[in-house]
Design an enzyme around this catalytic site. Structure first.
Site, short mmCIF file in Angstrom:
data_model
loop_
_atom_site.label_atom_id
_atom_site.label_comp_id
_atom_site.label_asym_id
_atom_site.label_seq_id
_atom_site.Cartn_x
_atom_site.Cartn_y
_atom_site.Cartn_z
CB ALA A 1 -4.31 4.10 6.31
N GLY B 1 -9.00 5.03 7.08
CA GLY B 1 -8.55 6.34 6.58
C GLY B 1 -9.60 6.79 5.53
CD GLU C 1 -9.30 8.13 9.97
OE1 GLU C 1 -8.62 7.16 9.46
OE2 GLU C 1 -9.13 8.39 11.09
CD GLU D 1 -9.36 3.00 11.61
OE1 GLU D 1 -10.43 2.86 11.96
OE2 GLU D 1 -9.03 3.81 10.80
C1 HXC Z 1 -4.08 -2.51 1.81
C2 HXC Z 1 -5.90 -3.36 0.85
C3 HXC Z 1 -6.79 -2.71 1.87
C4 HXC Z 1 -6.21 -1.52 2.84
C5 HXC Z 1 -8.10 -3.85 0.88
N1 HXC Z 1 -6.97 -4.19 0.25
N2 HXC Z 1 -8.03 -2.90 1.96
N3 HXC Z 1 -4.83 -3.15 0.88
N4 HXC Z 1 -4.73 -1.71 2.87
N5 HXC Z 1 -6.88 -1.06 3.73
C6 HXC Z 1 -6.48 -5.00 -0.95
C7 HXC Z 1 -6.58 -6.25 -0.54
O1 HXC Z 1 -5.54 -6.96 0.41
C8 HXC Z 1 -6.85 -6.96 -1.85
O2 HXC Z 1 -5.69 -7.24 -2.45
C9 HXC Z 1 -7.69 -5.96 -2.78
O3 HXC Z 1 -7.38 -4.74 -1.84
C10 HXC Z 1 -9.11 -6.47 -2.46
O4 HXC Z 1 -9.57 -6.63 -1.11
P1 HXC Z 1 -10.31 -7.80 -0.81
O5 HXC Z 1 -10.11 -7.90 0.60
O6 HXC Z 1 -10.02 -9.18 -1.66
O7 HXC Z 1 -11.76 -7.39 -1.29
P2 HXC Z 1 -13.12 -8.17 -0.38
O8 HXC Z 1 -13.25 -9.34 -0.07
O9 HXC Z 1 -14.34 -7.48 -1.02
O10 HXC Z 1 -13.06 -7.18 0.76
C11 HXC Z 1 -13.43 -5.65 0.79
C12 HXC Z 1 -12.92 -5.30 2.33
C13 HXC Z 1 -11.85 -5.64 2.89
C14 HXC Z 1 -14.29 -5.62 3.24
C15 HXC Z 1 -12.98 -3.65 2.29
O11 HXC Z 1 -10.67 -5.56 1.68
C16 HXC Z 1 -11.16 -5.13 4.16
O12 HXC Z 1 -11.58 -5.51 5.21
N6 HXC Z 1 -10.17 -4.21 3.97
C17 HXC Z 1 -9.56 -3.64 5.17
C18 HXC Z 1 -10.23 -2.58 5.51
C19 HXC Z 1 -9.65 -1.93 6.78
O13 HXC Z 1 -9.42 -2.38 7.70
N7 HXC Z 1 -9.45 -0.67 6.57
C20 HXC Z 1 -8.75 0.25 7.82
C21 HXC Z 1 -7.11 0.30 7.41
S1 HXC Z 1 -6.45 1.10 8.82
P3 HXC Z 1 -4.94 -8.83 -2.57
O14 HXC Z 1 -3.61 -8.48 -3.26
O15 HXC Z 1 -4.40 -8.90 -1.17
O16 HXC Z 1 -5.95 -9.54 -3.29
C22 HXC Z 1 -6.49 2.60 8.55
C23 HXC Z 1 -5.86 3.16 9.51
C24 HXC Z 1 -6.13 4.66 9.53
O17 HXC Z 1 -7.22 3.26 7.70
C25 HXC Z 1 -5.16 5.71 10.08
C26 HXC Z 1 -4.84 5.30 11.37
C27 HXC Z 1 -3.90 3.81 11.55
#
Ligand code: HXC
Length: 257
Positions: A65, A108, A111, A131
């Site tokens: 998400a 997400g 999911e 999360e």
């Molecule tokens: C918003 C995101 C994002 C996310 C990545 N980006 N994931 N933006 N929401 N979930 C953005 C980053 O901010 C960045 O933009 C760009 O995408 C590239 O990501 P990087 O982090 O620079 O890439 P990398 O170093 O290769 O790392 C990849 C990654 C990491 C390991 C997947 O991006 C990451 O940990 N992302 C979050 C994963 C996460 O926690 N997902 C769960 C979300 S909560 P900028 O512009 O900043 O450079 C969820 C909740 C579900 O899903 C519903 C209940 C709440």
């Protein structure tokens, strides 16, 4: 229809939805949720479509998400907007849906893959529910669907630790039906989707509904559902065609009736 966060294409009897927010690793914001759902619902209403494929990019199916969109929301905002509500309509389509996953399928994203009926994974795929690292929990079905897919203990480890698992581990655990080399993912998804889409719609819809029932009901209720659904198919032209084609040693020509 004009979409901004996804690419939508019809190839034969298969509807393709490609998540397309590369700058955010296909993070699922509300616009994307609405667009994916609208595209899937439109394909679902089209009797020329017998399967849907959802895919992302090589690097990411979807990294979750959209964290930036959620960050400042309150609990009241979450409830009032039913922030993930659009996805309920996606999960409810009758047409079989395949998730073709390459790269990250996190939060997400994982999911969303689990709302599909089949998960095909590239060997580069990484699944997880991170999360807990953000101070929250899965909110689009992760705590419920992951347990049904991989069992309580494996789901608990993933959800409580936030650790990612690779494609092979995900296949062993039963989340993924098949792992293929990343370069073959779309070809394999095409073959599988074309195969499914060549069947008759009444039996595809009935099979998916019965599979869904298995997720949601005790065994006796699920068996009763199956018995009724099986019987009902004997009123379809496709059942007569499928069985006479077998007897006549030819391929069936389903009319989706
Ligand atoms: C918003 C995101 C994002 C996310 C990545 N980006 N994931 N933006 N929401 N979930 C953005 C980053 O901010 C960045 O933009 C760009 O995408 C590239 O990501 P990087 O982090 O620079 O890439 P990398 O170093 O290769 O790392 C990849 C990654 C990491 C390991 C997947 O991006 C990451 O940990 N992302 C979050 C994963 C996460 O926690 N997902 C769960 C979300 S909560 P900028 O512009 O900043 O450079 C969820 C909740 C579900 O899903 C519903 C209940 C709440």
């Amino acid at each position: 229809t004009e979409y901004e966060t996804i690419l939508v294409e019809r190839r034969g009897r298969v509807g393709w939805i490609t998540l397309n927010r590369p700058q955010a690793l296909n993070a699922l914001n509300s616009q994307l949720a609405q667009e994916v759902t609208a595209a899937a619902v439109a394909f679902d209403a089209d009797h020329g479509i017998g399967a849907i494929v959802v895919t992302g990019s090589e690097k990411a199916f979807a990294a979750g998400a959209d964290i930036k969109e959620m960050e400042s929301m309150s609990a009241a905002d979450m409830r009032a907007t039913d922030h993930f509500g659009a996805w309920d309509d996606f999960a409810a389509v009758r047409t079989p849906v395949i998730a073709a996953v390459s790269g990250f399928a996190l939060g997400g994203g994982c999911e969303l893959a689990m709302m599909c009926d089949i998960i095909l994974a590239a060997d580069t795929a990484k699944f997880g529910q991170p999360e807990i690292n953000l101070g929250v929990i899965p909110g689009m079905g992760g705590t419920q669907r992951l347990i049904r897919a991989v069992g309580y203990y494996k789901a608990a480890e993933l959800i409580l630790s936030g650790r990612m698992m690779g494609a092979e581990e995900a296949e062993r655990a039963g989340l993924v039906s098949r792992v293929v080399p990343a370069s073959d993912l779309l070809t394999e998804a095409t073959t599988l989707a074309d195969t499914i889409a060549s069947k008759g719609l009444p039996s595809l819809y009935a099979a998916k509904a019965a599979l869904d029932a298995a997720m949601e009901t005790p065994l006796a209720d699920g068996l009763a559902h199956e018995k009724q659904a099986f019987a009902a198919l004997f009123d379809t032209a496709d059942q007569k065609e499928g069985m006479s084609a077998f007897r006549e040693k030819r391929s069936p020509d389903f009319t989706n009736r």
